[in-house]
Design an enzyme around this catalytic site. Structure first.
Site, PDB file in Angstrom:
ATOM      1  N   VAL A 229      43.196  39.763  34.239  1.00 41.90           N
ATOM      2  CA  VAL A 229      43.076  39.545  35.677  1.00 41.90           C
ATOM      3  C   VAL A 229      43.230  40.881  36.377  1.00 41.90           C
ATOM      4  O   VAL A 229      44.035  41.723  35.964  1.00 41.90           O
ATOM      5  CB  VAL A 229      44.127  38.547  36.207  1.00 41.90           C
ATOM      6  CG1 VAL A 229      45.538  39.088  36.071  1.00 41.90           C
ATOM      7  CG2 VAL A 229      43.833  38.190  37.656  1.00 41.90           C
ATOM      8  N   GLU A 230      42.430  41.085  37.416  1.00 38.05           N
ATOM      9  CA  GLU A 230      42.617  42.208  38.323  1.00 38.05           C
ATOM     10  C   GLU A 230      42.710  41.628  39.720  1.00 38.05           C
ATOM     11  O   GLU A 230      41.746  41.056  40.230  1.00 38.05           O
ATOM     12  CB  GLU A 230      41.466  43.217  38.230  1.00 38.05           C
ATOM     13  CG  GLU A 230      41.539  44.109  37.014  1.00 38.05           C
ATOM     14  CD  GLU A 230      40.657  45.343  37.131  1.00 38.05           C
ATOM     15  OE1 GLU A 230      39.916  45.452  38.127  1.00 38.05           O
ATOM     16  OE2 GLU A 230      40.705  46.186  36.217  1.00 38.05           O
ATOM     17  N   ASN A 231      43.886  41.738  40.320  1.00 38.39           N
ATOM     18  CA  ASN A 231      44.065  41.315  41.699  1.00 38.39           C
ATOM     19  C   ASN A 231      43.950  42.512  42.626  1.00 38.39           C
ATOM     20  O   ASN A 231      44.046  43.656  42.201  1.00 38.39           O
ATOM     21  CB  ASN A 231      45.421  40.617  41.881  1.00 38.39           C
ATOM     22  CG  ASN A 231      45.460  39.256  41.213  1.00 38.39           C
ATOM     23  OD1 ASN A 231      46.183  39.047  40.246  1.00 38.39           O
ATOM     24  ND2 ASN A 231      44.674  38.327  41.708  1.00 38.39           N
TER      25      ASN A 231
ATOM     26  N   GLN B  18      39.726  38.824  40.092  1.00 43.86           N
ATOM     27  CA  GLN B  18      38.590  38.788  39.174  1.00 43.86           C
ATOM     28  C   GLN B  18      39.109  38.711  37.747  1.00 43.86           C
ATOM     29  O   GLN B  18      40.091  39.368  37.396  1.00 43.86           O
ATOM     30  CB  GLN B  18      37.654  39.975  39.375  1.00 43.86           C
ATOM     31  CG  GLN B  18      38.281  41.340  39.343  1.00 43.86           C
ATOM     32  CD  GLN B  18      37.259  42.445  39.588  1.00 43.86           C
ATOM     33  OE1 GLN B  18      36.050  42.216  39.570  1.00 43.86           O
ATOM     34  NE2 GLN B  18      37.741  43.645  39.808  1.00 43.86           N
TER      35      GLN B  18
END
Length: 507
Positions: A278-280, A204
């Site tokens: 970004v957040e993975n 996201q």
């Protein structure tokens, strides 16, 4: 002959074997400590004329915080001199030490670039990789540094030395793009343990979204760059979406990433830089994976996200540079539109008051859409015209140090000086029973404005607003701002009476 010799030397450097990252050397079974990572960056520096390891400083726990510069430009590598038609991209990994995949993905990316992979990137970009923004947290498996500071939300107070080093690095390398890599846990205390569901996200992305960010830059990032990035990552096989904020309960409302300038994403964007988060996916501790806690797959997703971002920035270089450079110069001009929103928060999206988002049932992995209240609309309040300057009449030495840490220009008054000001009087202070969504506004002062003549004394400070950091400075200095310094621990100045920091109308 000299040109042929240089070409031969360059070819030999590219041809030699580049060692795998320390993580890769363990066959992706264990994480190296911060000093091992730093040694690897030094190795890349030694092996390649396109890489240079530079020291940013040390952490609270005494660990080195390095940056690795990657470029085909000798002037950038040696003097951090940017190029007019070539974006500088600064990437941060593992600001939260218990989110380690960003640091590993960045080392892998550096290895590939040094080895000659993705050659178009170094032709078209200058890169600054800060793989370990929080080396203490890295080694301690902690979200915080060795002093228990959460550096990720310290960009107003600048309490932690690490945050001050990263702010210095922003000014030293002057990036056009800032990319902040994080991981997001799918297991939540209430949502998972009590209600039986986990979040379902692979990647996201969010952006600088504070409404005081330069409008054209914000519009371009939100409606052009971010959708294109999400499309590229999704097309590469990793399901990507816009950031929807933490989902910790089925009963909550959802919004977007926070609006406050205490985080790097908004802090950098307020300076006129394209700023992407970004957040993975950070997988569940209880899962069974090929590598510990699925770390190899997590690093793959971070690497894919980073590479897609760099390729997009290279393709978008011309419009991105034009907008970023304009935004960084805008506040030095005397244009008519110099108004800031002091109050910002999220509110109900009246056009789409509810939204459905996917969750995964903990018991059997069943995926299901759940309906949530949608509070993604950005609400703005209290428009205030930007003053000519701000005066500071309390704890002036401490404030001078704080301003200097932010690289905000100020003047120390050398003799009594009479000025026309808007004196701010706090008539009441309301404790927020529930913090406004999107910002860390703990108390709300009621402020009365009295235009009057005031004599500043020797040692008082004047912060001019004709500087590139003017909007950032005003939002942190003005007590009416939801992002004010006085919301931070150790700066509890919001008390009834004449406020010691106030706008100057003419000086």
């Amino acid at each position: 002959m000299s040109a042929v010799f240089l070409l031969l030397c360059s070819s030999l450097v590219w041809a030699q074997s580049i060692p795998p990252t320390p993580f890769e050397q363990t066959k992706k079974q264990s994480l190296p400590d911060s000093r091992t990572i730093d040694d690897y960056l030094m190795t890349l520096d030694t092996l390649s004329p396109r890489a240079r390891r530079v020291a940013l400083g040390t952490s609270a726990g005494g660990r080195p915080i390095p940056a690795l510069l990657l470029s085909e430009s000798p002037s950038f590598l040696q003097g951090a001199v940017g190029e007019q038609h070539k974006p500088t991209v600064m990437m941060f990994g593992s600001q939260h030490g218990n989110e380690p995949s960003g640091a590993e993905a960045m080392q892998q990316l550096a290895r590939e670039l040094v080895a000659g992979e993705h050659p178009e990137l170094l032709r078209r970009l200058n890169l600054v990789l800060v793989a370990m923004a929080n080396p203490d947290g890295r080694d301690l498996s902690s979200r915080h540094n060795a002093n228990n500071d959460n550096t990720n939300i310290d960009y107003v107070a600048l309490q932690a030395g690490e945050t001050r080093l990263l702010v210095d690095a922003l000014h030293r390398f002057d990036p056009d793009v800032v990319f902040d890599a994080h991981e997001s846990g799918i297991w939540k205390r209430v949502l998972t343990r009590e209600q039986g569901w986990m979040t379902d996200v692979e990647a996201q992305f969010d952006m600088g979204n504070n409404p005081n960010i330069d409008g054209r830059l914000r519009e371009y990032t939100e409606h052009t760059l971010l959708p294109a990035l999400i499309e590229r990552v999704s097309s590469a096989g990793l399901a990507a979406v816009r950031y929807r904020g933490e989902i910790t309960s089925l009963d909550q409302a959802v919004s977007r990433g926070g609006l406050g300038i205490t985080n790097l994403r908004n802090y950098a964007a307020m300076q006129g830089r394209v700023s992407i988060l970004v957040e993975n996916r950070l997988d569940n501790k209880a899962g069974v994976y090929a590598t510990p806690r699925n770390i190899a797959e997590r690093v793959r997703k971070q690497h894919l996200s980073m590479l897609a971002m760099l390729q997009l920035v290279a393709d978008e270089a011309e419009p991105l540079l034009a907008l970023s450079h304009r935004a960084r110069q805008r506040w030095q001009s005397a244009d008519a539109d110099r108004t800031l929103w002091m109050g910002v928060s999220f509110g109900t999206n009246r056009e789409q008051p509810e939204i459905t988002l996917p969750l995964v049932r903990m018991a059997d992995g069943h995926k299901q859409l759940h309906r949530f209240r949608n509070r993604e609309a950005i609400v703005t309040r209290e428009p205030v015209p930007l003053a000519a300057a701000y005066a500071v009449t309390r704890e002036r030495e401490r404030m001078a140090r704080w301003l200097a840490h932010h690289h905000i220009t100020f003047e120390t008054v050398s003799e009594p000086r009479q000025l026309l000001v808007d004196r701010l009087e706090i008539t009441a202070v309301r404790k927020q029973s529930e913090a406004r969504p999107g910002v860390r506004e703990k108390v709300k002062p009621e402020v009365r404005v009295n235009r009057q003549s005031v004599t500043l004394q020797r040692g008082d400070l004047l912060v001019p607003m004709g500087q590139p950091l003017a909007p950032l400075a005003a939002l942190m200095l003005d007590p009416r701002s939801a992002n004010a310094l006085y919301q931070e621990e150790g700066w509890s100045w919001l008390q009834p009476g004449a406020f010691p920091v106030f706008p100057v109308v003419e000086y």
